[in-house]
Design a protein around this motif. Structure first.
Motif, short mmCIF file in Angstrom:
data_model
loop_
_atom_site.label_atom_id
_atom_site.label_comp_id
_atom_site.label_asym_id
_atom_site.label_seq_id
_atom_site.Cartn_x
_atom_site.Cartn_y
_atom_site.Cartn_z
N GLN A 185 -6.05 3.93 -8.06
CA GLN A 185 -4.97 4.86 -8.87
C GLN A 185 -3.36 4.52 -8.18
N ASN A 186 -2.58 5.07 -8.53
CA ASN A 186 -0.96 5.05 -7.65
C ASN A 186 -0.46 6.55 -7.87
N LYS A 187 -0.02 6.73 -6.38
CA LYS A 187 1.27 7.57 -6.97
C LYS A 187 2.07 8.24 -5.89
N LYS A 188 3.18 8.94 -6.71
CA LYS A 188 4.45 8.35 -6.42
C LYS A 188 4.63 10.44 -6.24
N ILE A 189 5.57 11.05 -4.99
CA ILE A 189 6.01 12.15 -5.12
C ILE A 189 7.12 12.00 -4.88
N LYS A 190 8.31 13.09 -5.23
CA LYS A 190 9.74 13.17 -4.62
C LYS A 190 9.85 14.44 -4.70
N VAL A 191 10.46 13.87 -2.93
CA VAL A 191 10.61 15.35 -2.16
C VAL A 191 12.40 15.42 -1.69
N VAL A 204 0.99 -1.24 0.19
CA VAL A 204 -0.03 0.11 -0.36
C VAL A 204 1.06 1.13 0.22
N LEU A 205 2.36 1.34 0.55
CA LEU A 205 3.42 2.65 0.26
C LEU A 205 4.45 1.90 0.35
N THR A 206 4.87 3.13 -0.06
CA THR A 206 6.97 3.04 0.31
C THR A 206 7.17 3.61 0.10
N TYR A 207 8.31 3.38 0.84
CA TYR A 207 8.99 5.10 1.07
C TYR A 207 10.71 4.51 1.29
N GLN A 208 10.99 5.95 0.05
CA GLN A 208 12.69 5.26 0.07
C GLN A 208 13.65 7.17 0.17
N LYS A 209 14.73 6.63 0.80
CA LYS A 209 15.39 7.83 1.14
C LYS A 209 17.27 7.80 0.19
N LEU A 255 -2.52 5.85 5.58
CA LEU A 255 -3.66 6.05 4.40
C LEU A 255 -4.16 7.08 5.25
N ASN A 256 -4.63 7.25 6.17
CA ASN A 256 -6.07 8.36 6.23
C ASN A 256 -5.34 9.50 6.27
N TYR A 257 -4.43 9.43 7.19
CA TYR A 257 -4.48 11.02 6.66
C TYR A 257 -3.75 11.61 5.74
N ALA A 258 -2.88 10.78 4.14
CA ALA A 258 -2.79 10.90 3.07
C ALA A 258 -3.65 11.36 2.70
N GLU A 259 -5.09 10.52 3.60
CA GLU A 259 -6.10 10.55 2.16
C GLU A 259 -6.64 12.67 2.97
N ARG A 260 -6.24 13.05 4.59
CA ARG A 260 -6.61 13.89 5.06
C ARG A 260 -5.69 15.01 4.41
N ILE A 261 -4.85 15.20 4.29
CA ILE A 261 -4.25 16.44 2.93
C ILE A 261 -4.43 16.16 1.81
N ASN A 262 -4.68 15.60 1.15
CA ASN A 262 -5.26 15.32 -0.17
C ASN A 262 -4.15 15.01 -1.18
N PHE A 263 -3.97 13.88 -0.63
CA PHE A 263 -2.40 13.70 -1.34
C PHE A 263 -2.32 13.40 -2.71
N TRP A 264 -3.58 12.98 -2.82
CA TRP A 264 -3.67 12.75 -4.66
C TRP A 264 -3.76 14.12 -5.47
N SER A 265 -3.78 15.25 -4.59
CA SER A 265 -3.68 15.94 -5.42
C SER A 265 -2.57 17.04 -5.37
N PHE A 269 10.81 9.78 -1.67
CA PHE A 269 10.06 9.25 -2.65
C PHE A 269 9.14 8.25 -1.54
N ILE A 270 8.03 9.01 -1.58
CA ILE A 270 6.65 8.49 -1.13
C ILE A 270 6.12 8.36 -2.38
N THR A 271 5.46 6.92 -2.47
CA THR A 271 4.20 6.27 -3.36
C THR A 271 3.22 5.43 -1.97
N ILE A 272 1.56 6.39 -2.98
CA ILE A 272 0.81 5.40 -1.98
C ILE A 272 0.14 4.44 -3.69
#
Length: 161
Positions: free
Chosen positions: A122-128, A35-40, A87-97, A114-117
């Motif tokens: 849908q899947n979404k990857k964000i680079k921070v 459901v989630l990957t987290y990479q440094k 995952l609920n927190y990600a929804e609350r912060i509107n991760f998908w947008s 990198f965080i991917t949900i």
């Protein structure tokens, strides 16, 4: 009822729960979904470099590269509801947008995160690297705080025959 028929019925009554138990454990295995990957990534110093996968059953798997708590592929287990809370927190912060990348090309000595949900639809990857919004920073902090609490156990790479 004959004695042999009674014995057969008793044997079936003893064996039946074990048959159903194996079915239940198979269905639980099928529910384990990434459901989630987290990479440094690497920096110029001694930043930890790793990739962690979180599963729907609250299990986690880490593949460390360098400077991480453990040095080999390991797994761990989280408290019940931990992944669901993330995952609920990600929804609350509107991760998908959120944007796909938060970066400043002028900053050179920061690792990328990198965080991917993964979702059914849908899947979404964000680079921070820099300039992430506060709510995304808070999600990353939550994940890193969870990672610090995990008791890692090395995954054996030896095949058993």
């Amino acid at each position: 009822m004959t004695l042999s028929l009674k014995n057969t019925l008793k044997a079936l009554l003893i064996v039946m729960p074990f048959l159903f138990t194996s079915c239940i454990s198979k269905s639980k295995e099928m529910q384990k979904v990434k459901v989630l990957t987290y990479q440094k990534t690497q920096c110029y110093g001694s930043c930890p470099v790793y990739s962690i996968t979180f599963y729907s059953d609250n299990s986690v798997l880490v593949n460390p590269t360098s400077n991480f708590i453990v040095s080999e592929k390991s797994n761990g287990k989280l408290k019940k509801g931990t992944v669901e809370n993330l995952l609920n927190y990600a929804e609350r912060i509107n991760f998908w947008s959120l944007k796909k990348e938060y970066n400043d090309a002028l900053v050179s000595d920061l690792p990328s995160t990198f965080i991917t949900i993964f979702n059914k639809d849908q899947n979404k990857k964000i680079k921070v690297r820099t300039n992430a919004p506060p709510e995304l920073k808070e999600l990353l902090i939550k994940i890193e705080n969870i990672i610090k609490t995990i008791q890692w156990k090395a995954v054996s790479t030896a095949k058993k025959y």
